[in-house]
Write an enzyme that holds these catalytic residues in place. Structure first.
Site, PDB file in Angstrom:
ATOM      1  N   GLU A 168       0.831  -1.215   0.000  1.00 51.55           N
ATOM      2  CA  GLU A 168       0.000   0.000   0.000  1.00 51.55           C
ATOM      3  C   GLU A 168       0.864   1.264   0.000  1.00 51.55           C
ATOM      4  OE1 GLU A 168      -3.324  -0.584  -0.485  1.00 51.55           O
ATOM      5  OE2 GLU A 168      -3.216   1.568  -0.875  1.00 51.55           O
TER       6      GLU A 168
HETATM    7  C1  LIG Z   1       2.530  -9.665   0.650  1.00 57.95           C
HETATM    8  C2  LIG Z   1       2.252  -8.606  -0.367  1.00 57.95           C
HETATM    9  C3  LIG Z   1       0.940  -8.250  -0.643  1.00 57.95           C
HETATM   10  C4  LIG Z   1       0.661  -7.278  -1.609  1.00 57.95           C
HETATM   11  N1  LIG Z   1      -0.646  -7.022  -1.947  1.00 57.95           N
HETATM   12  C5  LIG Z   1      -0.905  -6.244  -3.039  1.00 57.95           C
HETATM   13  C6  LIG Z   1      -2.237  -6.122  -3.559  1.00 57.95           C
HETATM   14  O1  LIG Z   1      -3.196  -6.663  -2.998  1.00 57.95           O
HETATM   15  N2  LIG Z   1      -2.424  -5.385  -4.687  1.00 57.95           N
HETATM   16  C7  LIG Z   1      -1.391  -4.774  -5.337  1.00 57.95           C
HETATM   17  O2  LIG Z   1      -1.622  -4.140  -6.349  1.00 57.95           O
HETATM   18  N3  LIG Z   1      -0.116  -4.859  -4.855  1.00 57.95           N
HETATM   19  C8  LIG Z   1       0.142  -5.585  -3.752  1.00 57.95           C
HETATM   20  N4  LIG Z   1       1.431  -5.712  -3.271  1.00 57.95           N
HETATM   21  C9  LIG Z   1       2.505  -4.972  -3.945  1.00 57.95           C
HETATM   22  C10 LIG Z   1       3.061  -3.847  -3.081  1.00 57.95           C
HETATM   23  O3  LIG Z   1       2.139  -2.793  -2.990  1.00 57.95           O
HETATM   24  C11 LIG Z   1       4.412  -3.439  -3.683  1.00 57.95           C
HETATM   25  O4  LIG Z   1       5.313  -4.506  -3.408  1.00 57.95           O
HETATM   26  C12 LIG Z   1       4.919  -2.144  -3.117  1.00 57.95           C
HETATM   27  O5  LIG Z   1       4.114  -1.076  -3.560  1.00 57.95           O
HETATM   28  C13 LIG Z   1       6.379  -1.856  -3.507  1.00 57.95           C
HETATM   29  O6  LIG Z   1       6.601  -2.067  -4.866  1.00 57.95           O
HETATM   30  P1  LIG Z   1       7.822  -2.986  -5.334  1.00 57.95           P
HETATM   31  O7  LIG Z   1       7.725  -4.274  -4.599  1.00 57.95           O
HETATM   32  O8  LIG Z   1       7.827  -3.036  -6.807  1.00 57.95           O
HETATM   33  O9  LIG Z   1       9.102  -2.252  -4.792  1.00 57.95           O
HETATM   34  P2  LIG Z   1       9.898  -1.080  -5.559  1.00 57.95           P
HETATM   35  O10 LIG Z   1       8.930  -0.095  -6.067  1.00 57.95           O
HETATM   36  O11 LIG Z   1      10.872  -1.678  -6.483  1.00 57.95           O
HETATM   37  O12 LIG Z   1      10.671  -0.422  -4.329  1.00 57.95           O
HETATM   38  C14 LIG Z   1      11.908  -0.930  -3.810  1.00 57.95           C
HETATM   39  C15 LIG Z   1      12.485   0.101  -2.842  1.00 57.95           C
HETATM   40  O13 LIG Z   1      12.731   1.321  -3.536  1.00 57.95           O
HETATM   41  C16 LIG Z   1      12.041   2.393  -2.934  1.00 57.95           C
HETATM   42  N5  LIG Z   1      11.518   3.296  -3.957  1.00 57.95           N
HETATM   43  C17 LIG Z   1      11.047   2.991  -5.188  1.00 57.95           C
HETATM   44  N6  LIG Z   1      10.634   4.102  -5.812  1.00 57.95           N
HETATM   45  C18 LIG Z   1      10.830   5.128  -4.972  1.00 57.95           C
HETATM   46  C19 LIG Z   1      10.621   6.541  -5.034  1.00 57.95           C
HETATM   47  N7  LIG Z   1      10.054   7.118  -6.085  1.00 57.95           N
HETATM   48  N8  LIG Z   1      10.964   7.297  -3.963  1.00 57.95           N
HETATM   49  C20 LIG Z   1      11.517   6.744  -2.876  1.00 57.95           C
HETATM   50  N9  LIG Z   1      11.742   5.426  -2.755  1.00 57.95           N
HETATM   51  C21 LIG Z   1      11.409   4.625  -3.779  1.00 57.95           C
HETATM   52  C22 LIG Z   1      10.905   1.767  -2.133  1.00 57.95           C
HETATM   53  O14 LIG Z   1      10.519   2.578  -1.042  1.00 57.95           O
HETATM   54  C23 LIG Z   1      11.545   0.455  -1.698  1.00 57.95           C
HETATM   55  O15 LIG Z   1      12.292   0.668  -0.527  1.00 57.95           O
HETATM   56  C24 LIG Z   1       1.725  -6.636  -2.279  1.00 57.95           C
HETATM   57  C25 LIG Z   1       3.051  -6.967  -1.965  1.00 57.95           C
HETATM   58  C26 LIG Z   1       3.319  -7.951  -1.047  1.00 57.95           C
HETATM   59  C27 LIG Z   1       4.756  -8.332  -0.784  1.00 57.95           C
END
Ligand SMILES: Cc1cc2nc3c(=O)[nH]c(=O)nc-3n(C[C@H](O)[C@H](O)[C@H](O)COP(=O)(O)OP(=O)(O)OC[C@H]3O[C@@H](n4cnc5c(N)ncnc54)[C@H](O)[C@@H]3O)c2cc1C
Length: 603
Positions: free
Chosen positions: A449
């Site tokens: 989220e």
């Molecule tokens: C158990 C689980 C349940 C989930 N449930 C859902 C769901 O129901 N629906 C859904 O759509 N998604 C869901 N997600 C996805 C979740 O919302 C994303 O994993 C999350 O938003 C982070 O995206 P990412 O994993 O691609 O990480 P990335 O975006 O690759 O981020 C990696 C790191 O980089 C940092 N970062 C990236 N961009 C920026 C920026 N612009 N500024 C500062 N820092 C940044 C982040 O803070 C993080 O520390 C779920 C994930 C998990 C693990």
């Protein structure tokens, strides 16, 4: 050695008492009880809902928390299968009418205020986070369809989602599109009155399961020919089963769960990879207008982010209850000062450092809860406010607080549940105590989220810089004025108020510094935005704890033990937890260059 287990030691009496204090004493606002919008809302009504929810959490959800952790969920080619215990609990949840609590009344819901919904959700999250996510996401789908859907979509989906016959999901993430949703590639092709969707979503919570016969996905996708970036994203309803000619929803749509993730925690919550359009394309219905999908998702974000924020302190509360029970039962060590009265071996709760850990857990949890419920109330009051300027101010305050609730509470959730493990010593590392599960489960909360980094960027950019700090400075003024008006002859209370007022002054200076950094270059502000967000949380929490201290000191009748405990907890928070504001403010005001000038190649 006695090993308290998950189901036995958690009691909901303590959090219920605390929730009553927050709702009826700390943030009480007569505009809510007098609102024509909530004619049934009263202290008695809220208490009866809380009591029933506490009982359900304790009797039904908490006992299967460990079952879910150890058994998880199973993927099969025909769909995801949950344990019989979870299936049964979900049926009881529906039979008890709990899915209806927050839904709009016109479609079979009870439409209770957000403050009460937030209070109840804490109990679900404390007892069983994996379970809680399913109704939470369904509620988010209800909100999206209710606010942005057509009349026909509302009539088709809302009654069934609200009654609990079906559940809902939020489907944003793709492997290349996590924090940055502009990279979404799932595509939608127009076909008469509907669309067909092709692509893949990952990490979809409760994306497939067998608790209900139909699952309604709210899916972000890009219509063929739409502009690139966030401006070309649309929102669709994609049901697992479509309506056939006879009106029954028994036609399988072309969306399938192709795998589930193996995770650190929340094992009983299926995290699904969903594939759309492997044969004919998944039938989808547009919500609102094309290319406004992200805007609609953001409408729902406030509720969803508040709900994830509360998971941080819900788990901390459960972790604390376990740690306290263990610390009272575990005998280890002798008193250093036998003259003080204690003789022989001691329960570890008597050691000053264990006491310190328990006080940290409980007092910080209380501050977080107060902040989250206060934030929820801004939206209730805004909905009820007819004067447009006052309504805009309430909404601005609520929106300012959302990223703070989401990130501050969930970051602290990891810290506090880790302390819960620490209180248990070696037994905390052993799964039977349940302490480790709270810690593992809490780790996802600062990630999904919107990660903490994303929340801090939202706070610094959209909530503080965009209005040149107007909403934040208004809150600072209100907090300061209120605390300055509170008087007490009690030296500890007066000292606590001074600490809180001084910390508010620090937040003012840090806000000015953040704004100056943003004006120079937004990246400068973003390099200290997480410390700024954490500072905001501790300070606003400190304001509410100082207020609580005054209420407890003035309480002359009623629950003497509760108010005595409140006095020691508020004092501890103000003296032990609040000093972190000094270091955070220093980082915000002096720490920009060490990030900006650092070369990522040298990391
Ligand atoms: C158990 C689980 C349940 C989930 N449930 C859902 C769901 O129901 N629906 C859904 O759509 N998604 C869901 N997600 C996805 C979740 O919302 C994303 O994993 C999350 O938003 C982070 O995206 P990412 O994993 O691609 O990480 P990335 O975006 O690759 O981020 C990696 C790191 O980089 C940092 N970062 C990236 N961009 C920026 C920026 N612009 N500024 C500062 N820092 C940044 C982040 O803070 C993080 O520390 C779920 C994930 C998990 C693990």
């Amino acid at each position: 050695m006695p090993v308290p287990t998950g189901a036995v030691t958690v009691t909901y009496q303590a959090p219920l008492r605390e929730l009553r204090f927050v709702l009826h004493e700390l943030i009480r606002d007569k505009r809510l009880s007098e609102s024509a919008r909530y004619p049934d809302y009263s202290v008695d009504f809220a208490d009866s809902v809380l009591d029933a929810a506490g009982e359900f959490a304790q009797e039904v959800l908490a006992p299967i928390n460990r079952v879910g952790d150890t058994k998880g969920v199973t993927w099969t080619p025909d769909g995801v299968v949950v344990t019989p215990e979870f299936k049964n609990a979900f049926a009881q949840f529906v039979a008890g009418g709990w899915t209806q609590l927050r839904g709009p009344q016109a479609f079979g819901g009870q439409g209770v205020p957000a403050v009460l919904g937030t209070a109840v959700e804490e109990l679900w999250g404390s007892a069983n986070l994996a379970f809680k996510l399913c109704p939470m996401l369904t509620q988010a789908a209800v909100e999206a369809i209710h606010r942005c859907g057509t009349e026909q979509q509302k009539q088709t989906y809302l009654p069934k989602l609200i009654s609990g016959e079906w559940t809902g999901t939020m489907q944003l993430t793709e492997s290349q599109a996590g924090s940055d949703l502009s990279a979404i590639r799932t595509r939608a092709t127009r076909e008469g009155d509907h669309y067909r969707i092709y692509g893949q979503k990952i990490f979809i919570t409760w994306g497939d399961h067998d608790c209900v016969p139909n699952i309604i996905g709210l899916v972000l996708a890009r219509v063929d020919g739409a502009p690139g970036g966030v401006k070309g994203i649309s929102l669709f309803i994609v049901p697992k089963f479509l309506e056939g000619a006879d009106g029954k929803f028994d036609q399988r749509n072309d969306v399938r769960c192709v795998s589930i993730e193996h995770k650190l925690g929340i094992h009983a919550s299926p995290t699904c990879v969903l594939s759309f359009g492997d044969s004919s394309g998944a039938v989808a219905y547009l919500v609102g207008e094309e290319n406004r999908g992200l805007e609609y998702m953001f409408i729902m974000m406030n509720a969803a982010r508040l709900s994830v924020g509360l998971e941080g302190y819900a788990l901390s509360e459960a972790s604390y209850q376990h740690a306290l029970a263990y610390a009272r039962a575990r005998i280890q060590g002798k008193p250093k000062n036998p003259q003080a009265g204690a003789k022989g071996a001691l329960p570890i709760a008597s050691h000053p450092d264990v006491k310190r850990m328990l006080l940290t857990m409980k007092s910080t949890t209380d501050a977080e809860r107060a902040l989250a419920v206060y934030a929820a109330m801004q939206f209730d009051l805004a909905q009820n406010e007819t004067a447009s300027a006052a309504r805009a101010n309430l909404l601005a305050r609520g929106e300012l607080l959302i990223p703070i609730v989401k990130a501050w509470c969930t970051e602290l959730g990891v810290r506090l549940t880790s302390l819960g493990v620490q209180v248990h010593g070696g037994m905390g590392f052993i799964e039977e105590t349940g302490a480790a599960q709270f810690f593992r489960d809490s780790r996802i909360c600062p990630i999904y989220e919107g990660t903490t980094g994303i929340q801090a960027g939202d706070l610094a950019g959209r909530k503080v810089a965009r209005d040149a700090g107007t909403a934040m400075f208004a809150l600072i003024e209100d907090m300061q004025a209120e605390l300055k008006s509170l008087k007490s002859n009690d030296a500890a209370v007066a000292a606590g108020t001074t600490i809180a007022i001084e910390s508010i002054a620090l937040l003012r200076s840090a806000t000015e510094s953040l704004l100056a950094a943003w004006r120079q270059d937004p990246d400068r502000a973003l390099s200290v935005s997480v410390p700024y967000l954490m500072l905001s949380g501790f300070v606003i929490g400190g304001w509410l704890m100082a207020k609580s201290q005054h209420i407890a000191a003035a309480a002359s009748s009623g629950d003497a033990e509760f108010y005595a405990s409140k006095l020691q907890l508020t004092r501890f928070y103000l003296e032990h937890v609040m000093p972190e504001c000094l270091s955070l403010a220093s980082v915000v005001m002096n720490g920009v260059d060490s990030v900006m000038e650092a070369d990522p190649a040298l990391l």
